[in-house]
Design an enzyme around this catalytic site. Structure first.
Site, mmCIF file in Angstrom:
data_model
loop_
_atom_site.group_PDB
_atom_site.id
_atom_site.type_symbol
_atom_site.label_atom_id
_atom_site.label_comp_id
_atom_site.label_asym_id
_atom_site.label_seq_id
_atom_site.Cartn_x
_atom_site.Cartn_y
_atom_site.Cartn_z
ATOM 1 N N TYR A 156 0.838 -1.212 0.000
ATOM 2 C CA TYR A 156 0.000 0.000 0.000
ATOM 3 C C TYR A 156 0.869 1.255 0.000
ATOM 4 O O TYR A 156 0.639 2.183 -0.778
ATOM 5 C CB TYR A 156 -0.915 -0.043 1.229
ATOM 6 C CG TYR A 156 -1.982 1.016 1.264
ATOM 7 C CD1 TYR A 156 -3.132 0.905 0.477
ATOM 8 C CD2 TYR A 156 -1.867 2.124 2.102
ATOM 9 C CE1 TYR A 156 -4.125 1.875 0.517
ATOM 10 C CE2 TYR A 156 -2.859 3.096 2.145
ATOM 11 C CZ TYR A 156 -3.985 2.966 1.355
ATOM 12 O OH TYR A 156 -4.967 3.929 1.401
ATOM 13 N N THR A 177 -14.101 4.473 7.000
ATOM 14 C CA THR A 177 -14.849 4.033 5.815
ATOM 15 C C THR A 177 -14.881 2.497 5.852
ATOM 16 O O THR A 177 -14.165 1.884 6.659
ATOM 17 C CB THR A 177 -14.140 4.449 4.498
ATOM 18 O OG1 THR A 177 -12.931 3.689 4.387
ATOM 19 C CG2 THR A 177 -13.821 5.928 4.434
HETATM 20 P P1 NAI Z 1 -13.908 2.297 0.381
HETATM 21 O O1 NAI Z 1 -13.599 0.847 0.454
HETATM 22 O O2 NAI Z 1 -15.000 2.848 1.222
HETATM 23 O O3 NAI Z 1 -14.192 2.727 -1.126
HETATM 24 C C1 NAI Z 1 -13.363 2.277 -2.174
HETATM 25 C C2 NAI Z 1 -14.241 2.045 -3.384
HETATM 26 O O4 NAI Z 1 -13.369 1.613 -4.438
HETATM 27 C C3 NAI Z 1 -15.280 0.939 -3.180
HETATM 28 O O5 NAI Z 1 -16.553 1.396 -3.570
HETATM 29 C C4 NAI Z 1 -14.770 -0.190 -4.057
HETATM 30 O O6 NAI Z 1 -15.816 -0.976 -4.610
HETATM 31 C C5 NAI Z 1 -14.015 0.569 -5.123
HETATM 32 N N1 NAI Z 1 -13.011 -0.289 -5.767
HETATM 33 C C6 NAI Z 1 -12.146 -1.132 -5.157
HETATM 34 N N2 NAI Z 1 -11.430 -1.801 -6.078
HETATM 35 C C7 NAI Z 1 -11.863 -1.370 -7.282
HETATM 36 C C8 NAI Z 1 -11.503 -1.700 -8.601
HETATM 37 N N3 NAI Z 1 -10.595 -2.650 -8.856
HETATM 38 N N4 NAI Z 1 -12.129 -1.061 -9.615
HETATM 39 C C9 NAI Z 1 -13.070 -0.125 -9.353
HETATM 40 N N5 NAI Z 1 -13.456 0.226 -8.106
HETATM 41 C C10 NAI Z 1 -12.844 -0.397 -7.086
HETATM 42 O O7 NAI Z 1 -12.527 3.019 0.694
HETATM 43 P P2 NAI Z 1 -12.157 4.527 1.032
HETATM 44 O O8 NAI Z 1 -11.624 4.528 2.391
HETATM 45 O O9 NAI Z 1 -13.243 5.443 0.665
HETATM 46 O O10 NAI Z 1 -10.910 4.731 0.067
HETATM 47 C C11 NAI Z 1 -10.954 5.596 -1.064
HETATM 48 C C12 NAI Z 1 -9.521 5.921 -1.445
HETATM 49 O O11 NAI Z 1 -8.895 6.620 -0.367
HETATM 50 C C13 NAI Z 1 -8.624 4.687 -1.694
HETATM 51 O O12 NAI Z 1 -7.718 4.976 -2.730
HETATM 52 C C14 NAI Z 1 -7.861 4.552 -0.396
HETATM 53 O O13 NAI Z 1 -6.625 3.895 -0.568
HETATM 54 C C15 NAI Z 1 -7.681 6.012 -0.048
HETATM 55 N N6 NAI Z 1 -7.391 6.278 1.341
HETATM 56 C C16 NAI Z 1 -8.254 5.885 2.328
HETATM 57 C C17 NAI Z 1 -7.943 6.144 3.640
HETATM 58 C C18 NAI Z 1 -8.816 5.717 4.765
HETATM 59 O O14 NAI Z 1 -8.368 5.785 5.929
HETATM 60 N N7 NAI Z 1 -10.053 5.280 4.515
HETATM 61 C C19 NAI Z 1 -6.711 6.856 4.014
HETATM 62 C C20 NAI Z 1 -5.904 7.244 2.894
HETATM 63 C C21 NAI Z 1 -6.236 6.962 1.607
#
Ligand code: NAI
Length: 265
Positions: free
Chosen positions: A149, A184
């Site tokens: 990651y 999330t």
């Molecule tokens: P989440 O799991 O709530 O949302 C991620 C979304 O991406 C989901 O709807 C999922 O279906 C979709 N997804 C996953 N793999 C996919 C693929 N192969 N093709 C298309 N869609 C796909 O996660 P969250 O927390 O909202 O994360 C959003 C972004 O923020 C990610 O890039 C994550 O790495 C980043 N992030 C999140 C943090 C956190 O603490 N939640 C912190 C820092 C970055």
């Protein structure tokens, strides 16, 4: 220049940060296309927002799938003004224990997905539009058991800079956000490890984890005219956590196992 109301694509928009971003953009008048691996959820979210919002299934790691969805969105809504890539997964494990499959899956979704998002943007975003990639605090702050990651997100930060240079002649701005810990579905597993979230918060000067809305607000800014002189930048958004240290997941899991062992004995 990117103006609102606009046509916006939110990849990974069916959940967490992406969903909060889709809601914010729709509320300010943008026409939002929500694309997500979970196509049913994307469609349901689009119906929830109503208006001209559309929902699409996409696999960010697959060039054909990305190309098809961007073509569909362009045909349906017109030239795209903003692309936000929020798709991400996390597969923790120390380097000794992480499988190659988990390494590749993480790099594929988090880094290759960002690459294909920018690549599609070069084809479908109009001059003066913008792209926002969701990187992470872990793109600049290491975490034990987070090699894939952290490496992927560090790659997203450099991709942001290269893309900003390449797209500047068309005045397409490319920026990133680096959220810290945000509640999330992606991070729900962390809540099951006693003390882990608390350790993050202890190492956060502002003393709290983030909300999806905290991140959406900044993405909203980056895709607006207010950020018209910003490109190739990454905004840290983590309550100040980048000034301190990331929790040690493995130590916390070991503590939990020891506590469970003591209970079982
Ligand atoms: P989440 O799991 O709530 O949302 C991620 C979304 O991406 C989901 O709807 C999922 O279906 C979709 N997804 C996953 N793999 C996919 C693929 N192969 N093709 C298309 N869609 C796909 O996660 P969250 O927390 O909202 O994360 C959003 C972004 O923020 C990610 O890039 C994550 O790495 C980043 N992030 C999140 C943090 C956190 O603490 N939640 C912190 C820092 C970055």
């Amino acid at each position: 220049m990117s103006t609102s109301p606009d046509i916006a694509v939110v990849i990974g928009g069916a959940s967490g940060i992406g969903w909060a971003t889709a809601q914010l953009m729709a509320a300010r008048g943008d026409t939002v296309a929500i694309a997500d691996l979970d196509g049913d959820a994307a469609t349901a979210r689009a119906a929830e927002l109503g208006g001209r919002t559309s929902g699409h299934r996409v696999q960010v790691t697959d060039e054909h799938s990305m190309r098809t969805v961007f073509d569909t969105i362009t045909e349906r809504h017109g030239a795209i003004g903003a692309v936000v890539d929020c798709a991400g997964i996390s597969r923790p494990g120390t380097i000794a224990d992480l499988s190659l499959a988990d390494w590749k899956a993480t790099i594929d979704v988090c880094l290759t997905g960002a690459f294909l998002s920018v690549k599609e943007a070069t084809r479908t975003v109009r001059d003066g539009g913008s792209v926002v990639l969701v990187a992470s605090l872990n793109g600049r702050q290491p975490g034990v058991a987070m090699s894939a990651y952290c490496s992927a997100k560090a790659g997203v930060l450099m991709l942001t800079e290269v893309a900003a240079m390449e797209l500047a002649p068309r005045r397409i701005r490319v920026n990133a956000v680096n959220p810290g810990f945000v509640h999330t579905p992606l991070t729900s597993g962390a809540g099951l490890v006693p003390g882990l979230v608390e350790e993050y918060v202890e190492n956060t000067p502002l003393g709290r984890a983030g909300t999806p809305e905290d991140v959406a607000q900044t993405i909203g800014f980056l895709t607006s005219d207010a950020a018209s002189w910003m490109t190739g930048s990454a905004i840290d958004l983590n309550g100040g956590a980048h000034t301190m240290r990331y929790p040690n997941i493995i130590e916390r899991i070991a503590d939990m196992s020891a506590a469970n062992g003591a209970t079982d004995a």
